[in-house]
Design an enzyme around this catalytic site. Structure first.
Site, PDB file in Angstrom:
ATOM      1  CE  LYS A   1     -27.709 -15.410  51.222  1.00 15.05           C
ATOM      2  NZ  LYS A   1     -28.041 -15.567  49.804  1.00 15.05           N
TER       3      LYS A   1
ATOM      4  CG  ASN B   1     -19.834  -8.136  42.097  1.00 14.83           C
ATOM      5  OD1 ASN B   1     -19.302  -8.576  43.102  1.00 14.83           O
ATOM      6  ND2 ASN B   1     -20.793  -7.240  42.149  1.00 14.83           N
TER       7      ASN B   1
ATOM      8  CE  LYS C   1     -21.999 -20.604  43.783  1.00 19.90           C
ATOM      9  NZ  LYS C   1     -21.308 -19.546  44.531  1.00 19.90           N
TER      10      LYS C   1
ATOM     11  CB  THR D   1     -17.581 -10.394  46.535  1.00 17.45           C
ATOM     12  OG1 THR D   1     -18.886 -10.922  46.773  1.00 17.45           O
ATOM     13  CG2 THR D   1     -16.607 -11.527  46.335  1.00 17.45           C
TER      14      THR D   1
ATOM     15  CE  LYS E   1     -17.305 -18.693  50.168  1.00 18.12           C
ATOM     16  NZ  LYS E   1     -17.779 -18.243  48.835  1.00 18.12           N
TER      17      LYS E   1
ATOM     18  CB  SER F   1     -25.811 -12.536  50.890  1.00 21.14           C
ATOM     19  OG  SER F   1     -25.803 -12.280  49.518  1.00 21.14           O
TER      20      SER F   1
HETATM   21  P1  NAD Z   1     -18.716 -11.777  37.243  1.00 26.10           P
HETATM   22  O1  NAD Z   1     -19.556 -12.504  36.291  1.00 26.10           O
HETATM   23  O2  NAD Z   1     -19.146 -10.444  37.718  1.00 26.10           O
HETATM   24  O3  NAD Z   1     -17.218 -11.617  36.670  1.00 26.10           O
HETATM   25  C1  NAD Z   1     -16.472 -12.676  36.195  1.00 26.10           C
HETATM   26  C2  NAD Z   1     -15.261 -12.102  35.495  1.00 26.10           C
HETATM   27  O4  NAD Z   1     -14.425 -13.173  35.095  1.00 26.10           O
HETATM   28  C3  NAD Z   1     -15.616 -11.321  34.223  1.00 26.10           C
HETATM   29  O5  NAD Z   1     -14.760 -10.203  34.123  1.00 26.10           O
HETATM   30  C4  NAD Z   1     -15.288 -12.311  33.105  1.00 26.10           C
HETATM   31  O6  NAD Z   1     -14.960 -11.687  31.897  1.00 26.10           O
HETATM   32  C5  NAD Z   1     -14.086 -12.992  33.720  1.00 26.10           C
HETATM   33  N1  NAD Z   1     -13.812 -14.295  33.130  1.00 26.10           N
HETATM   34  C6  NAD Z   1     -14.676 -15.245  32.738  1.00 26.10           C
HETATM   35  N2  NAD Z   1     -14.016 -16.278  32.195  1.00 26.10           N
HETATM   36  C7  NAD Z   1     -12.705 -15.963  32.278  1.00 26.10           C
HETATM   37  C8  NAD Z   1     -11.520 -16.633  31.926  1.00 26.10           C
HETATM   38  N3  NAD Z   1     -11.561 -17.838  31.336  1.00 26.10           N
HETATM   39  N4  NAD Z   1     -10.329 -16.025  32.181  1.00 26.10           N
HETATM   40  C9  NAD Z   1     -10.301 -14.797  32.752  1.00 26.10           C
HETATM   41  N5  NAD Z   1     -11.382 -14.127  33.127  1.00 26.10           N
HETATM   42  C10 NAD Z   1     -12.574 -14.703  32.895  1.00 26.10           C
HETATM   43  O7  NAD Z   1     -18.480 -12.793  38.461  1.00 26.10           O
HETATM   44  P2  NAD Z   1     -18.121 -12.478  39.959  1.00 26.10           P
HETATM   45  O8  NAD Z   1     -19.378 -12.403  40.717  1.00 26.10           O
HETATM   46  O9  NAD Z   1     -17.118 -11.395  40.050  1.00 26.10           O
HETATM   47  O10 NAD Z   1     -17.435 -13.867  40.360  1.00 26.10           O
HETATM   48  C11 NAD Z   1     -16.064 -14.122  40.102  1.00 26.10           C
HETATM   49  C12 NAD Z   1     -15.593 -15.220  41.039  1.00 26.10           C
HETATM   50  O11 NAD Z   1     -15.841 -14.790  42.385  1.00 26.10           O
HETATM   51  C13 NAD Z   1     -16.332 -16.544  40.882  1.00 26.10           C
HETATM   52  O12 NAD Z   1     -15.440 -17.609  41.119  1.00 26.10           O
HETATM   53  C14 NAD Z   1     -17.383 -16.495  41.965  1.00 26.10           C
HETATM   54  O13 NAD Z   1     -17.796 -17.779  42.366  1.00 26.10           O
HETATM   55  C15 NAD Z   1     -16.597 -15.778  43.048  1.00 26.10           C
HETATM   56  N6  NAD Z   1     -17.468 -15.153  44.039  1.00 26.10           N
HETATM   57  C16 NAD Z   1     -18.398 -14.214  43.701  1.00 26.10           C
HETATM   58  C17 NAD Z   1     -19.206 -13.673  44.685  1.00 26.10           C
HETATM   59  C18 NAD Z   1     -20.227 -12.610  44.397  1.00 26.10           C
HETATM   60  O14 NAD Z   1     -20.851 -12.125  45.346  1.00 26.10           O
HETATM   61  N7  NAD Z   1     -20.406 -12.187  43.184  1.00 26.10           N
HETATM   62  C19 NAD Z   1     -19.064 -14.090  46.022  1.00 26.10           C
HETATM   63  C20 NAD Z   1     -18.083 -15.022  46.337  1.00 26.10           C
HETATM   64  C21 NAD Z   1     -17.293 -15.556  45.339  1.00 26.10           C
END
Ligand code: NAD
Length: 427
Positions: free
Chosen positions: A68, A219, A104, A188, A92, A356
């Site tokens: 997953k 997000n 992934k 998250t 995780k 999820s």
């Molecule tokens: P997202 O696409 O919704 O948001 C990403 C954010 O990061 C945006 O606001 C973007 O503008 C910002 N960003 C991108 N590049 C940047 C930079 N260089 N400096 C500062 N900000 C920057 O993504 P998300 O789903 O919120 O994921 C964010 C992190 O959380 C990732 O590392 C992802 O792997 C991790 N994550 C997400 C989930 C999920 O369910 N969405 C689950 C576990 C972990």
């Protein structure tokens, strides 16, 4: 993220594993991805030209169950990054006791350069390339950076067309109308929020006196910020890929969010008597945000942002990792030396995979859970995992990262040994 990220992930895995006397064969199993599909996707652009994109899907380890993990759309996606992220998913799922392994995927592109129709064609092409590799009982994708419910809906639709069957459990993070789960969008951020609450409870932090900076207002970052603010915590800085904003007296998260949705830029606003006004704020950059003098720093964007080059400059006493891999293994030691407590990614951002998993269960059982049920079951999982790690950290005088890794190692070791033949060869 550079190609070195997977090597760095292995370095940390081996350091913690060796200190915890994890059997060598277990570390070897966890150092080798089971299978990675690497392919080139071709789509026709709106102007008629053909365009090619590199894409990956990794099923890292399925000893605990079907793999997953999310699908990332970003210009820095490469095989090493996908494999590192899939390794962290393996750990995780073990930390929060899910019957799932780690996977992934990703496509190397700047998604902002594609039109919505091109993005849909590319997402469908990804599923066509991976259709034999994914499946509700083998490998279940989900959203990650720059992918969302809409994209998951296109992907599910494409998979169902290929397999000629209804198969909502093939992907999670879908729109509600297509079998998504209530509470998945905020999961998250909520998981990280629950970790901050646990941390605050254990350390007697007073929310109104606790300042927080969040890098990444997507997000994960947005929902976490919103929930923390509702509890009275003071969010003083936020950022996105274009820059950061800082306001000493705190930002109003909902107003910033609405303004960002409207204008696509971060602006510090608050609503009073239904009039939106600009509040006094400072524009800073993403590196300055990391080094702010706040109590809690929440990296919620990309990996590798706290390294040996800037770890000494981190002034926050607590770092809560919503992003996967924001702290490199070299930086771990520096933060520990400076007595910074890190709530690691494989616990702090596990809320996403937990819900999820709930979505997958609902799809398999043909059920819909209430939001209350999702929230209470999520809280139960995260709090159980947090408390177990906190206890182990205190008993063994180790970091939270080492504690959660040890918990994951124990579960994975039991499963690997129960499946395999290692008992016959034990000295
Ligand atoms: P997202 O696409 O919704 O948001 C990403 C954010 O990061 C945006 O606001 C973007 O503008 C910002 N960003 C991108 N590049 C940047 C930079 N260089 N400096 C500062 N900000 C920057 O993504 P998300 O789903 O919120 O994921 C964010 C992190 O959380 C990732 O590392 C992802 O792997 C991790 N994550 C997400 C989930 C999920 O369910 N969405 C689950 C576990 C972990």
């Amino acid at each position: 993220m550079s190609d070195l990220v997977f090597q760095d992930a292995l370095k940390r895995l081996h350091r913690i594993g060796n200190q915890a006397n994890v059997p060598e064969h277990v570390l070897a199993a966890l150092s080798h991805p089971q299978a990675t599909l690497s392919t080139n996707l071709c789509i026709r652009k709106d102007d008629g030209h053909l365009a090619y994109f590199k894409a990956y899907r990794c099923r890292y380890n399925d000893i605990l169950g079907p793999t997953k993990g999310g699908i990332r759309y970003h210009q820095d996606v490469n095989q090493a990054e996908v494999e590192a992220l899939a390794l962290w998913m393996t750990l995780k799922c073990a930390v929060v006791s899910l019957p799932l392994g780690g996977g992934k995927g990703g496509i190397t592109l700047d998604p902002k350069q594609l039109s919505p129709m091109e993005l849909e064609r590319l997402s469908r092409a990804y599923v066509r390339a991976c259709a034999d590799f994914i499946g509700p009982n083998t490998d279940i994708p989900a959203p990650d950076v720059y992918t969302n419910a809409r994209i998951m809906g296109w992907m599910m639709d494409e998979y169902e067309k290929i397999t000629r069957s209804k198969s909502p459990a093939v992907i999670t993070g879908k729109p509600l109308a297509l079998g998504g789960s209530l509470g998945r969008d905020s999961a998250t951020g909520r998981g990280a929020y629950l970790c901050v609450k646990r941390l605050a409870k254990n350390l007697n932090l007073v929310p109104a006196q606790t300042t927080i900076a969040i890098q990444g207002f997507g997000n994960g970052g947005y929902f976490c910020a919103k929930l923390l603010q509702q509890d009275g915590f003071k969010i003083v800085a936020l950022s996105d890929s274009k820059g950061a904003i800082y306001a000493e007296n705190g930002l109003d998260i909902e107003s910033v969010h609405q303004e960002k949705q409207r204008s696509n830029t971060l602006k510090a606003v608050y609503c009073e008597h239904s009039v939106c006004e600009l509040i006094d704020h400072q524009k800073i950059n993403n590196s300055e945000l990391l080094e702010l003098n706040v109590d809690i720093l929440i990296p919620a964007a990309l990996d590798g942002v706290i390294t040996r080059d800037n770890a000494h400059d981190i002034k926050a006493r607590y770092v809560v990792e919503i992003a996967n891999g924001p702290v490199t293994s070299d930086a771990d030691a520096i933060l520990a030396q400076n007595e910074v407590t890190v709530i690691p990614d494989i616990l702090a951002n596990a809320g996403g995979v937990v819900v999820s998993y709930f979505e997958w269960l609902q799809n398999k059982q043909g059920e819909y859970w209430s939001l209350d049920k999702v929230h209470s079951q999520l809280a139960a999982k995260i709090e159980l995992a947090f408390d177990a790690a906190w206890r182990l950290k205190n008993e063994d005088a180790i970091s939270m990262r080492d504690a959660v890794y040890r918990i994951a190692f124990n579960r994975l070791t039991d499963a690997i040994e129960a499946h395999g033949t290692s008992d016959y060869f034990r000295q």
